[in-house]
Design an enzyme around this catalytic site. Structure first.
Site, mmCIF file in Angstrom:
data_model
loop_
_atom_site.group_PDB
_atom_site.id
_atom_site.type_symbol
_atom_site.label_atom_id
_atom_site.label_comp_id
_atom_site.label_asym_id
_atom_site.label_seq_id
_atom_site.Cartn_x
_atom_site.Cartn_y
_atom_site.Cartn_z
ATOM 1 N N PRO A 69 0.814 -1.223 0.000
ATOM 2 C CA PRO A 69 0.000 0.000 0.000
ATOM 3 C C PRO A 69 0.847 1.273 0.000
ATOM 4 O O PRO A 69 0.547 2.232 -0.723
ATOM 5 C CB PRO A 69 -0.819 -0.119 1.287
ATOM 6 C CG PRO A 69 -0.793 -1.565 1.648
ATOM 7 C CD PRO A 69 0.535 -2.067 1.176
ATOM 8 N N TYR A 70 1.886 1.261 0.806
ATOM 9 C CA TYR A 70 2.778 2.425 0.886
ATOM 10 C C TYR A 70 3.537 2.625 -0.418
ATOM 11 O O TYR A 70 3.595 3.739 -0.966
ATOM 12 C CB TYR A 70 3.740 2.235 2.053
ATOM 13 C CG TYR A 70 4.763 3.331 2.208
ATOM 14 C CD1 TYR A 70 4.388 4.620 2.548
ATOM 15 C CD2 TYR A 70 6.130 3.050 2.048
ATOM 16 C CE1 TYR A 70 5.342 5.620 2.714
ATOM 17 C CE2 TYR A 70 7.074 4.048 2.208
ATOM 18 C CZ TYR A 70 6.686 5.328 2.541
ATOM 19 O OH TYR A 70 7.628 6.315 2.700
ATOM 20 N N ALA A 71 4.127 1.548 -0.944
ATOM 21 C CA ALA A 71 4.905 1.652 -2.175
ATOM 22 C C ALA A 71 4.031 2.091 -3.345
ATOM 23 O O ALA A 71 4.474 2.847 -4.215
ATOM 24 C CB ALA A 71 5.592 0.320 -2.482
ATOM 25 N N SER B 81 1.471 4.078 -3.183
ATOM 26 C CA SER B 81 1.257 5.519 -3.068
ATOM 27 C C SER B 81 2.494 6.286 -3.528
ATOM 28 O O SER B 81 2.388 7.337 -4.165
ATOM 29 C CB SER B 81 0.879 5.900 -1.638
ATOM 30 O OG SER B 81 1.978 5.822 -0.747
#
Length: 249
Positions: free
Chosen positions: A157-159, A161
Site C-alpha cells: 500500500p505504501y509503495a 502511493s
C-alpha cells in the site's frame, strides 16, 4: 538571470513535514547553505516552532507554517505566508507523508484511503502549488521510497502511493518546460528515524542494516545531503528519481 545567481537576498525553501526526522535534517542542511526556511507541520506546532527557534538561534531565518498537505486551501495559505514573510519561494521539499504497513490480503481499506490522501493527493496539492509559485531557478523535490523497487512484503500500500508520487514527479518535470524549474524525487532506503525504528526489535533493525553493501542504515543527514544537492547546484538533474540507499537496489 535566474534566482540561483542572486546574492542580494537568500533563497527561500519550504519543507513540508519539516518537523519530522528527515524534514528536520533537510531544514538544518538548507539553513547551513544560507536558505531562509519555512518549516511546515501538520499537527505538531510546538515541534516546528522549536526547530524555527533553533535556526534563528544559529543566525538563520525561519518561520513555521501549518496545514494538511491534502487540503488545497490550507496549503495555499501556507504558501501565501511563506511568500509574505520570506519574500518568495525558490525550493519546495515535500517530505510530508505517512506509512501504514499491511499485507494486501488483510489490508484495511480505510488505512489505504488515509495514506493515499496524504501521500498522493497531498503530493499533487503541494506540487501544483509549487508549479505555480516557484521562482525561476527553483526546484521541487518530492519524496518517494526505495520500496517501489524492493517489493518487500507488507509495503504494497505504501509503495503504491509512492509510485504515484514518482509518476507525478517525472511528468511534471516535462510539463514545466521553459520555466527553469527542476522537478525530482528522492527515494530513500531504510533510514534511522524515530518513526522508522519505532516498533522494530534489534534483530529486524540489524537485518535491514545489513541489506546495503555499505552495511548500515541511512541517516536523515544522508537524505538531506541529496536534497541540498537538488535544491542548489544540481541544475542539470531534472525529471529523475534518486535512490539514496547505500546500494540496496
Amino acid at each position: 538571470m535566474s534566482n540561483t545567481d542572486t546574492s542580494a537576498t537568500p533563497r527561500v525553501a519550504l519543507v513540508t513535514g519539516g518537523s519530522g526526522g528527515i524534514g528536520h535534517a533537510i531544514v538544518q542542511r538548507l539553513t547551513a547553505d544560507g536558505f531562509a526556511v519555512a518549516v511546515h507541520y501538520a499537527g505538531n506546532a510546538q515541534r516546528a516552532q522549536d526547530i524555527v527557534d533553533e535556526v534563528v538561534a544559529g543566525g538563520g531565518r525561519a518561520i513555521a507554517v501549518g496545514g494538511d498537505v491534502a487540503d488545497e486551501n490550507a496549503m495555499a495559505a501556507a504558501f501565501d505566508a511563506v511568500e509574505t514573510e520570506l519574500g518568495g519561494i525558490d525550493v519546495v521539499v515535500n517530505t510530508a507523508g505517512i506509512m501504514i504497513l499491511s499485507p494486501v490480503a488483510s489490508l484495511d481499506l480505510a488505512d489505504l484511503d488515509r495514506m493515499h490522501r496524504t501521500n498522493i493527493r497531498g503530493s499533487f496539492v503541494v506540487s501544483r502549488l509549487a508549479a505555480n509559485r516557484l521562482r525561476g531557478g527553483g526546484a521541487l523535490i518530492n519524496v518517494s521510497t526505495s520500496q517501489t523497487r524492493l517489493q518487500h512484503p507488507t509495503y504494497a500500500p505504501y509503495a503504491a502511493s509512492k509510485a504515484a508520487v514518482e509518476a507525478l514527479t517525472l511528468i511534471l518535470a516535462r510539463e514545466l518546460r521553459g520555466k527553469d524549474i527542476t522537478v525530482n524525487a528522492i527515494a530513500p532506503g531504510p533510514t534511522a528515524t524515530a518513526l522508522f525504528l519505532e516498533g522494530k526489535d534489534q534483530q529486524t533493525i540489524d537485518r535491514l542494516a545489513s541489506l546495503p553493501p555499505l552495511e548500515r542504515l541511512g541517516t536523515p543527514d544522508d537524505i538531506a545531503e541529496v536534497a541540498a544537492f537538488l535544491a542548489g547546484p544540481a541544475r542539470w538533474i531534472n525529471g529523475q528519481v534518486i535512490f539514496p540507499n547505500g546500494g540496496i537496489a
